[in-house]
Design a protein around this motif. Sequence first.
Motif, PDB file in Angstrom:
ATOM      1  N   ASP A  82      -0.274   1.226 -11.597  1.00  0.00           N
ATOM      2  CA  ASP A  82      -1.288   1.260 -12.642  1.00  0.00           C
ATOM      3  C   ASP A  82      -1.614  -0.178 -12.999  1.00  0.00           C
ATOM      4  O   ASP A  82      -0.749  -0.912 -13.515  1.00  0.00           O
ATOM      5  CB  ASP A  82      -0.779   2.021 -13.865  1.00  0.00           C
ATOM      6  CG  ASP A  82      -1.851   2.197 -14.937  1.00  0.00           C
ATOM      7  OD1 ASP A  82      -2.904   1.519 -14.837  1.00  0.00           O
ATOM      8  OD2 ASP A  82      -1.648   3.016 -15.858  1.00  0.00           O
ATOM      9  N   LEU A  83      -2.852  -0.624 -12.701  1.00  0.00           N
ATOM     10  CA  LEU A  83      -3.205  -2.029 -12.882  1.00  0.00           C
ATOM     11  C   LEU A  83      -3.180  -2.461 -14.337  1.00  0.00           C
ATOM     12  O   LEU A  83      -3.155  -3.645 -14.645  1.00  0.00           O
ATOM     13  CB  LEU A  83      -4.590  -2.301 -12.283  1.00  0.00           C
ATOM     14  CG  LEU A  83      -4.684  -2.132 -10.762  1.00  0.00           C
ATOM     15  CD1 LEU A  83      -6.088  -2.474 -10.273  1.00  0.00           C
ATOM     16  CD2 LEU A  83      -3.660  -3.009 -10.044  1.00  0.00           C
ATOM     17  N   THR A  84      -3.190  -1.500 -15.234  1.00  0.00           N
ATOM     18  CA  THR A  84      -3.157  -1.871 -16.655  1.00  0.00           C
ATOM     19  C   THR A  84      -1.750  -2.232 -17.109  1.00  0.00           C
ATOM     20  O   THR A  84      -1.564  -2.886 -18.134  1.00  0.00           O
ATOM     21  CB  THR A  84      -3.694  -0.715 -17.524  1.00  0.00           C
ATOM     22  OG1 THR A  84      -2.864   0.446 -17.336  1.00  0.00           O
ATOM     23  CG2 THR A  84      -5.134  -0.375 -17.147  1.00  0.00           C
ATOM     24  N   THR A  85      -0.738  -1.816 -16.340  1.00  0.00           N
ATOM     25  CA  THR A  85       0.652  -2.076 -16.765  1.00  0.00           C
ATOM     26  C   THR A  85       1.470  -2.807 -15.707  1.00  0.00           C
ATOM     27  O   THR A  85       2.545  -3.322 -16.011  1.00  0.00           O
ATOM     28  CB  THR A  85       1.355  -0.737 -17.093  1.00  0.00           C
ATOM     29  OG1 THR A  85       1.343   0.107 -15.941  1.00  0.00           O
ATOM     30  CG2 THR A  85       0.637  -0.037 -18.253  1.00  0.00           C
ATOM     31  N   ALA A  86       0.986  -2.885 -14.484  1.00  0.00           N
ATOM     32  CA  ALA A  86       1.774  -3.477 -13.397  1.00  0.00           C
ATOM     33  C   ALA A  86       1.837  -5.003 -13.534  1.00  0.00           C
ATOM     34  O   ALA A  86       0.958  -5.632 -14.134  1.00  0.00           O
ATOM     35  CB  ALA A  86       1.162  -3.096 -12.050  1.00  0.00           C
ATOM     36  N   ASP A  87       2.931  -5.579 -12.972  1.00  0.00           N
ATOM     37  CA  ASP A  87       3.078  -7.034 -12.916  1.00  0.00           C
ATOM     38  C   ASP A  87       2.297  -7.516 -11.709  1.00  0.00           C
ATOM     39  O   ASP A  87       2.722  -7.335 -10.557  1.00  0.00           O
ATOM     40  CB  ASP A  87       4.559  -7.404 -12.781  1.00  0.00           C
ATOM     41  CG  ASP A  87       4.766  -8.902 -12.822  1.00  0.00           C
ATOM     42  OD1 ASP A  87       3.743  -9.640 -12.906  1.00  0.00           O
ATOM     43  OD2 ASP A  87       5.921  -9.329 -12.760  1.00  0.00           O
ATOM     44  N   LEU A  88       1.115  -8.077 -11.933  1.00  0.00           N
ATOM     45  CA  LEU A  88       0.222  -8.432 -10.834  1.00  0.00           C
ATOM     46  C   LEU A  88       0.810  -9.521  -9.946  1.00  0.00           C
ATOM     47  O   LEU A  88       0.428  -9.655  -8.788  1.00  0.00           O
ATOM     48  CB  LEU A  88      -1.134  -8.892 -11.397  1.00  0.00           C
ATOM     49  CG  LEU A  88      -1.909  -7.825 -12.213  1.00  0.00           C
ATOM     50  CD1 LEU A  88      -3.248  -8.389 -12.666  1.00  0.00           C
ATOM     51  CD2 LEU A  88      -2.112  -6.570 -11.379  1.00  0.00           C
ATOM     52  N   SER A  89       1.779 -10.336 -10.468  1.00  0.00           N
ATOM     53  CA  SER A  89       2.374 -11.401  -9.632  1.00  0.00           C
ATOM     54  C   SER A  89       3.166 -10.804  -8.489  1.00  0.00           C
ATOM     55  O   SER A  89       3.309 -11.408  -7.418  1.00  0.00           O
ATOM     56  CB  SER A  89       3.267 -12.302 -10.492  1.00  0.00           C
ATOM     57  OG  SER A  89       4.331 -11.539 -11.060  1.00  0.00           O
ATOM     58  N   GLU A  90       3.699  -9.594  -8.691  1.00  0.00           N
ATOM     59  CA  GLU A  90       4.467  -8.960  -7.616  1.00  0.00           C
ATOM     60  C   GLU A  90       3.559  -8.438  -6.506  1.00  0.00           C
ATOM     61  O   GLU A  90       4.028  -8.158  -5.405  1.00  0.00           O
ATOM     62  CB  GLU A  90       5.273  -7.786  -8.188  1.00  0.00           C
ATOM     63  CG  GLU A  90       6.304  -8.198  -9.236  1.00  0.00           C
ATOM     64  CD  GLU A  90       7.052  -7.011  -9.786  1.00  0.00           C
ATOM     65  OE1 GLU A  90       6.697  -5.868  -9.389  1.00  0.00           O
ATOM     66  OE2 GLU A  90       7.976  -7.205 -10.595  1.00  0.00           O
ATOM     67  N   LEU A  91       2.257  -8.293  -6.790  1.00  0.00           N
ATOM     68  CA  LEU A  91       1.330  -7.753  -5.791  1.00  0.00           C
ATOM     69  C   LEU A  91       0.564  -8.842  -5.069  1.00  0.00           C
ATOM     70  O   LEU A  91      -0.271  -8.547  -4.218  1.00  0.00           O
ATOM     71  CB  LEU A  91       0.337  -6.789  -6.469  1.00  0.00           C
ATOM     72  CG  LEU A  91       0.963  -5.634  -7.267  1.00  0.00           C
ATOM     73  CD1 LEU A  91      -0.118  -4.818  -7.935  1.00  0.00           C
ATOM     74  CD2 LEU A  91       1.819  -4.766  -6.346  1.00  0.00           C
ATOM     75  N   ALA A  92       0.867 -10.090  -5.390  1.00  0.00           N
ATOM     76  CA  ALA A  92       0.114 -11.185  -4.789  1.00  0.00           C
ATOM     77  C   ALA A  92       0.313 -11.197  -3.288  1.00  0.00           C
ATOM     78  O   ALA A  92       1.436 -11.087  -2.792  1.00  0.00           O
ATOM     79  CB  ALA A  92       0.540 -12.504  -5.405  1.00  0.00           C
ATOM     80  N   GLY A  93      -0.767 -11.336  -2.548  1.00  0.00           N
ATOM     81  CA  GLY A  93      -0.729 -11.435  -1.105  1.00  0.00           C
ATOM     82  C   GLY A  93      -0.636 -10.114  -0.384  1.00  0.00           C
ATOM     83  O   GLY A  93      -0.628 -10.097   0.858  1.00  0.00           O
ATOM     84  N   GLU A  94      -0.549  -9.002  -1.102  1.00  0.00           N
ATOM     85  CA  GLU A  94      -0.430  -7.700  -0.435  1.00  0.00           C
ATOM     86  C   GLU A  94      -1.796  -6.992  -0.411  1.00  0.00           C
ATOM     87  O   GLU A  94      -2.584  -7.103  -1.342  1.00  0.00           O
ATOM     88  CB  GLU A  94       0.588  -6.816  -1.167  1.00  0.00           C
ATOM     89  CG  GLU A  94       2.007  -7.358  -1.126  1.00  0.00           C
ATOM     90  CD  GLU A  94       3.004  -6.335  -1.619  1.00  0.00           C
ATOM     91  OE1 GLU A  94       2.598  -5.139  -1.716  1.00  0.00           O
ATOM     92  OE2 GLU A  94       4.141  -6.712  -1.897  1.00  0.00           O
ATOM     93  N   PRO A  95      -2.067  -6.297   0.691  1.00  0.00           N
ATOM     94  CA  PRO A  95      -3.340  -5.526   0.741  1.00  0.00           C
ATOM     95  C   PRO A  95      -3.295  -4.373  -0.275  1.00  0.00           C
ATOM     96  O   PRO A  95      -2.258  -3.726  -0.446  1.00  0.00           O
ATOM     97  CB  PRO A  95      -3.385  -5.006   2.180  1.00  0.00           C
ATOM     98  CG  PRO A  95      -1.971  -4.981   2.625  1.00  0.00           C
ATOM     99  CD  PRO A  95      -1.277  -6.128   1.929  1.00  0.00           C
ATOM    100  N   MET A 149       0.815  -1.201   0.000  1.00  0.00           N
ATOM    101  CA  MET A 149       0.000   0.000   0.000  1.00  0.00           C
ATOM    102  C   MET A 149       0.855   1.259   0.000  1.00  0.00           C
ATOM    103  O   MET A 149       0.346   2.369  -0.091  1.00  0.00           O
ATOM    104  CB  MET A 149      -0.921   0.026   1.226  1.00  0.00           C
ATOM    105  CG  MET A 149      -2.004  -1.061   1.207  1.00  0.00           C
ATOM    106  SD  MET A 149      -3.117  -0.958   2.607  1.00  0.00           S
ATOM    107  CE  MET A 149      -3.847   0.640   2.348  1.00  0.00           C
ATOM    108  N   GLY A 150       2.160   1.078   0.019  1.00  0.00           N
ATOM    109  CA  GLY A 150       3.013   2.253   0.035  1.00  0.00           C
ATOM    110  C   GLY A 150       3.263   2.830  -1.332  1.00  0.00           C
ATOM    111  O   GLY A 150       3.627   3.987  -1.464  1.00  0.00           O
ATOM    112  N   ASP A 151       3.141   2.011  -2.380  1.00  0.00           N
ATOM    113  CA  ASP A 151       3.418   2.473  -3.741  1.00  0.00           C
ATOM    114  C   ASP A 151       2.133   2.482  -4.560  1.00  0.00           C
ATOM    115  O   ASP A 151       1.205   1.701  -4.325  1.00  0.00           O
ATOM    116  CB  ASP A 151       4.436   1.540  -4.420  1.00  0.00           C
ATOM    117  CG  ASP A 151       5.769   1.530  -3.677  1.00  0.00           C
ATOM    118  OD1 ASP A 151       6.151   2.606  -3.188  1.00  0.00           O
ATOM    119  OD2 ASP A 151       6.368   0.455  -3.585  1.00  0.00           O
ATOM    120  N   ALA A 152       2.121   3.359  -5.549  1.00  0.00           N
ATOM    121  CA  ALA A 152       0.995   3.430  -6.475  1.00  0.00           C
ATOM    122  C   ALA A 152       1.317   2.630  -7.711  1.00  0.00           C
ATOM    123  O   ALA A 152       2.446   2.674  -8.219  1.00  0.00           O
ATOM    124  CB  ALA A 152       0.704   4.886  -6.835  1.00  0.00           C
TER     125      ALA A 152
END
Length: 408
Positions: free
Chosen positions: A6-19, A1-4
């Motif tokens: 863009d869901l259209t370009t971000a690597d969603l695997s890096e966000l797995a498990g994070e709120p 939650m500390g970084d912003a």
Amino acid sequence: MGDAHDLTTADLSELAGEPLRITLEIGQPANAIRVATSQGLRRALAVVDASPNVSEIRLLGLNEPIVTLGVNTVPWRSGDVDAAPRPASAYPSPRRFARTIAGDSRAPAEIGSWLLDGDPDRRDEPFLLWRGAAADAVRRSLASEIYDVDGTTRVVLAGSPTRRLNLGDGDETVESFTALQEAARWLFVEGRDVELRHTLLAGELAREWRDEQPLAAGLPGRLPVALESAGLAYRAHVQHGSRETIKSLSDLRKTLAEEIGKVTQQTRDLSSGLWRDVAVAIVTIAFRLSMDATKSTATPVYSIVLLLVAAYIVVSQVVTVKSSRAFLKVAADARAQWRHKGYAYLSDSEFDALAGTPLKEARKVYDGVERAANWVAGLVAAGLVVFAAWEAGVLTAAWRALSAFACG
């Protein structure tokens, strides 16, 4: 939650498990507000007054539209286009009658967006949310004054006695909401005299209140009775006004009859004066013809008498016509004054239909008689002048001179 991201370009695997906190950026078409959640609908309803061109709130997932006399809440569908701008409200603004005297709390700027054009018996969440906002807006519209004190919104019901109450929050039922809608429609939609209706209803509510119960909590039990009493008082006022109007129109008809009588009297005076003068001329000529012509030669005495009678007829006719016209002008000026002072509530076309046309017809009759009288008086006077010339021997001498000229 500390970084912003863009869901259209971000690597969603890096966000797995994070709120995650997701912020949706919704493009807004012209004259419409798109919302995706109930909270968004609540915020959109709160800015309706501040967005005079908005005609639609488009809610994602709404199944049945909420149709009002102002801003409608409709389903947000893919591919929708700009909405038409909201037309100017046809109803008076509640803020003219429910005035804010302190703070930021106000009545709605226009009432149409809070008047339902449909069935109030619905249970879907968006409608219940809209119903709560509409009920609060209508309640504010019923008050005489609104003000804030110590973070609390209070209202004044002007009456005998005047009541000062907390506005409060209501838990609307179908029955209580229907009563609020009926009251708002009676006040702002059904006819004129909104200020009088608002004053009567506020006075009846003040009379019904006997405690410090907040307005929102006390209205369901008191509003139907107060609305019925205010309706009775308003109908009594209208009937009294109707009686006054009928009396005023009766006076107008009486005055009209008097005015037509005046014109008719002037017509009669003009006609009778003419026949009096004609009678004088006939008597003069008859008296002269009754004399024994063989005992009298041409003499200027009778000629002078005939000329004096002719002059009398002309002067009499001129004086009669001028005095009649002057009188009719004074009467017309007086009518112009009492028309605007006593009957200003009648439009020009209505007044013409009731009084103007009959008076014009009466004046036409007078003008016709005046023209005929002028012609008759002129012919009689001319005849007397010719007869006087014959009596004085002027015509005989002229004829002889003309004959001698023709023969010579």
